[in-house]
Write a protein that holds these residues in place. Sequence first.
Motif, mmCIF file in Angstrom:
data_model
loop_
_atom_site.group_PDB
_atom_site.id
_atom_site.type_symbol
_atom_site.label_atom_id
_atom_site.label_comp_id
_atom_site.label_asym_id
_atom_site.label_seq_id
_atom_site.Cartn_x
_atom_site.Cartn_y
_atom_site.Cartn_z
ATOM 1 N N LEU A 263 0.814 -1.209 0.000
ATOM 2 C CA LEU A 263 0.000 0.000 0.000
ATOM 3 C C LEU A 263 0.852 1.267 0.000
ATOM 4 C CD1 LEU A 263 -2.877 -0.896 2.485
ATOM 5 C CD2 LEU A 263 -3.126 -0.333 0.074
ATOM 6 N N THR A 264 1.850 1.285 0.874
ATOM 7 C CA THR A 264 2.633 2.515 1.017
ATOM 8 C C THR A 264 3.604 2.736 -0.149
ATOM 9 O OG1 THR A 264 4.216 1.280 2.394
ATOM 10 C CG2 THR A 264 2.481 2.522 3.530
ATOM 11 N N ARG A 265 3.888 1.674 -0.888
ATOM 12 C CA ARG A 265 4.783 1.813 -2.050
ATOM 13 C C ARG A 265 4.073 1.422 -3.344
ATOM 14 N NH1 ARG A 265 10.543 -0.685 0.271
ATOM 15 N NH2 ARG A 265 10.634 0.622 2.153
ATOM 16 N N PHE A 266 2.788 1.667 -3.377
ATOM 17 C CA PHE A 266 1.987 1.242 -4.519
ATOM 18 C C PHE A 266 2.468 1.876 -5.819
ATOM 19 C CE2 PHE A 266 -1.575 2.212 -7.384
ATOM 20 C CZ PHE A 266 -1.964 0.921 -7.712
ATOM 21 N N GLN A 267 2.564 1.016 -6.829
ATOM 22 C CA GLN A 267 2.845 1.471 -8.192
ATOM 23 C C GLN A 267 1.870 0.781 -9.130
ATOM 24 O OE1 GLN A 267 6.978 0.635 -9.041
ATOM 25 N NE2 GLN A 267 7.674 2.521 -8.064
ATOM 26 N N TRP A 268 1.393 1.528 -10.089
ATOM 27 C CA TRP A 268 0.438 0.966 -11.049
ATOM 28 C C TRP A 268 1.105 -0.136 -11.863
ATOM 29 C CZ3 TRP A 268 -4.701 1.907 -11.489
ATOM 30 C CH2 TRP A 268 -5.346 1.387 -12.622
ATOM 31 N N ASP A 269 0.398 -1.269 -12.036
ATOM 32 C CA ASP A 269 0.917 -2.403 -12.801
ATOM 33 C C ASP A 269 0.632 -2.179 -14.284
ATOM 34 O OD1 ASP A 269 1.540 -4.869 -13.947
ATOM 35 O OD2 ASP A 269 0.899 -5.996 -12.182
ATOM 36 N N MET A 270 1.630 -1.675 -14.975
ATOM 37 C CA MET A 270 1.465 -1.345 -16.401
ATOM 38 C C MET A 270 1.234 -2.595 -17.252
ATOM 39 S SD MET A 270 1.762 1.934 -16.657
ATOM 40 C CE MET A 270 2.463 3.375 -15.851
ATOM 41 N N ALA A 271 1.819 -3.708 -16.855
ATOM 42 C CA ALA A 271 1.699 -4.919 -17.663
ATOM 43 C C ALA A 271 0.271 -5.464 -17.652
ATOM 44 C CB ALA A 271 2.672 -5.981 -17.153
ATOM 45 N N LYS A 272 -0.338 -5.481 -16.482
ATOM 46 C CA LYS A 272 -1.698 -6.020 -16.379
ATOM 47 C C LYS A 272 -2.755 -5.023 -16.842
ATOM 48 C CE LYS A 272 -1.196 -9.408 -12.646
ATOM 49 N NZ LYS A 272 -1.650 -9.782 -11.287
ATOM 50 N N TYR A 273 -2.535 -3.758 -16.503
ATOM 51 C CA TYR A 273 -3.550 -2.741 -16.768
ATOM 52 C C TYR A 273 -2.918 -1.562 -17.517
ATOM 53 C CZ TYR A 273 -5.039 -5.495 -12.720
ATOM 54 O OH TYR A 273 -5.309 -6.524 -11.857
ATOM 55 N N PRO A 274 -2.727 -1.693 -18.835
ATOM 56 C CA PRO A 274 -2.078 -0.626 -19.619
ATOM 57 C C PRO A 274 -2.845 0.688 -19.519
ATOM 58 C CG PRO A 274 -2.262 -2.667 -20.891
ATOM 59 C CD PRO A 274 -3.083 -2.854 -19.662
ATOM 60 N N ILE A 275 -2.136 1.750 -19.175
ATOM 61 C CA ILE A 275 -2.819 3.021 -18.949
ATOM 62 C C ILE A 275 -3.240 3.696 -20.254
ATOM 63 C CG2 ILE A 275 -1.699 3.443 -16.742
ATOM 64 C CD1 ILE A 275 0.278 5.243 -18.177
ATOM 65 N N LYS A 276 -2.770 3.152 -21.393
ATOM 66 C CA LYS A 276 -3.195 3.719 -22.673
ATOM 67 C C LYS A 276 -4.640 3.335 -23.001
ATOM 68 C CE LYS A 276 1.399 4.043 -24.791
ATOM 69 N NZ LYS A 276 2.260 3.669 -25.940
ATOM 70 N N GLN A 277 -5.155 2.323 -22.308
ATOM 71 C CA GLN A 277 -6.548 1.955 -22.533
ATOM 72 C C GLN A 277 -7.471 2.886 -21.760
ATOM 73 O OE1 GLN A 277 -7.746 -2.101 -22.667
ATOM 74 N NE2 GLN A 277 -5.637 -2.897 -22.663
ATOM 75 N N SER A 278 -8.734 2.859 -22.145
ATOM 76 C CA SER A 278 -9.712 3.719 -21.462
ATOM 77 C C SER A 278 -9.957 3.198 -20.055
ATOM 78 C CB SER A 278 -11.034 3.725 -22.238
ATOM 79 O OG SER A 278 -11.649 2.437 -22.184
ATOM 80 N N LEU A 279 -10.466 4.089 -19.196
ATOM 81 C CA LEU A 279 -10.784 3.687 -17.829
ATOM 82 C C LEU A 279 -11.826 2.571 -17.815
ATOM 83 C CD1 LEU A 279 -10.965 7.156 -16.032
ATOM 84 C CD2 LEU A 279 -9.063 5.552 -16.106
ATOM 85 N N ARG A 280 -12.767 2.641 -18.727
ATOM 86 C CA ARG A 280 -13.779 1.596 -18.814
ATOM 87 C C ARG A 280 -13.149 0.246 -19.109
ATOM 88 N NH1 ARG A 280 -18.690 0.501 -17.244
ATOM 89 N NH2 ARG A 280 -19.446 2.549 -17.947
ATOM 90 N N ASN A 281 -12.217 0.207 -20.054
ATOM 91 C CA ASN A 281 -11.561 -1.062 -20.397
ATOM 92 C C ASN A 281 -10.732 -1.593 -19.234
ATOM 93 O OD1 ASN A 281 -12.675 -1.052 -22.938
ATOM 94 N ND2 ASN A 281 -10.843 -0.265 -23.970
ATOM 95 N N ILE A 282 -10.045 -0.698 -18.537
ATOM 96 C CA ILE A 282 -9.244 -1.125 -17.384
ATOM 97 C C ILE A 282 -10.144 -1.717 -16.306
ATOM 98 C CG2 ILE A 282 -7.746 -0.344 -15.517
ATOM 99 C CD1 ILE A 282 -6.624 1.754 -17.434
ATOM 100 N N ALA A 283 -11.259 -1.060 -16.047
ATOM 101 C CA ALA A 283 -12.209 -1.560 -15.045
ATOM 102 C C ALA A 283 -12.762 -2.920 -15.460
ATOM 103 C CB ALA A 283 -13.340 -0.560 -14.845
ATOM 104 N N ASP A 284 -13.028 -3.098 -16.762
ATOM 105 C CA ASP A 284 -13.540 -4.382 -17.251
ATOM 106 C C ASP A 284 -12.502 -5.484 -17.098
ATOM 107 O OD1 ASP A 284 -15.966 -3.289 -17.907
ATOM 108 O OD2 ASP A 284 -15.503 -3.012 -20.036
#
Length: 279
Positions: free
Chosen positions: A10-31
Amino acid sequence: MHGGDLPTYLTRFQWDMAKYPIKQSLRNIADIISKQVGQIDADLKVKSSAYNALKGNLQNLEKKQTGSLLTRNLADLVKKEHFILDSEYLTTLLVIVPKSMFNEWNANYEKITNMIVPRSTQLIHQDNDYGLFTVTLFKKVVEEFKLHARERKFIVREFSYNEADLAAGKNEITKLVTDKKKQFGPLVRWLKVNFSECFCAWIHVKALRVFVESVLRYGLPVNFQAAVVVPARKGGKKLRDVLQQLYAHLDHSAHQHSQAAENVELAGLGPSRPSLPYR
């Protein structure tokens, strides 16, 4: 959490680019997150259902091994020599007698019906409440004996001595014990791995909510700082009060939600109100 513990993640959280590419829309990431967790949930139901069914069958068999003589499996208590086998006319019954009535049984069992073999009874097992007796009689009077025995509070247990069936019952318990051990280890390992996966997915959902709610509150361009605040033990309420005093002017609904704030899951990530930047 890739080998780490929950607080560190939690305290060192980093977004997992491999699993959830940020280039996709928020809707796609949530799906993507929803499908991932949904599949884990479906697999868990299948695995837990199979394990619990196996465990339940084993518990039922074990209960029959240790319960009252009225209900328990008698196979482990009897031996071949307790029975008259392969006789055209005679058979041996197993009778459950209350402990307080042992003397009455021994004195009167030969009189319950005609055609009972004299001195054929034998006590082969007893527990705190009952004794298990044998009695040998002619097959033609078995039903009459059962009826009159029940009237005297002696209970005839249905039992047929068959070595093949008894061996099969013992083998079934052994097999269930072995299968339970085989399933337990892999199930625990699967749970550990997938708890980590679900927790990581949940925190990514929280991060999405912080982003969305902050943009909705402050607009574009994106310019906010999210933080995790860890209060001292029993200091959660005091921390909320201090933060409320410092940043109440940023939350126009603060007065309406002051009571609801006590139930927020994580500061700034709760379901009932938009996140403030300090949270």
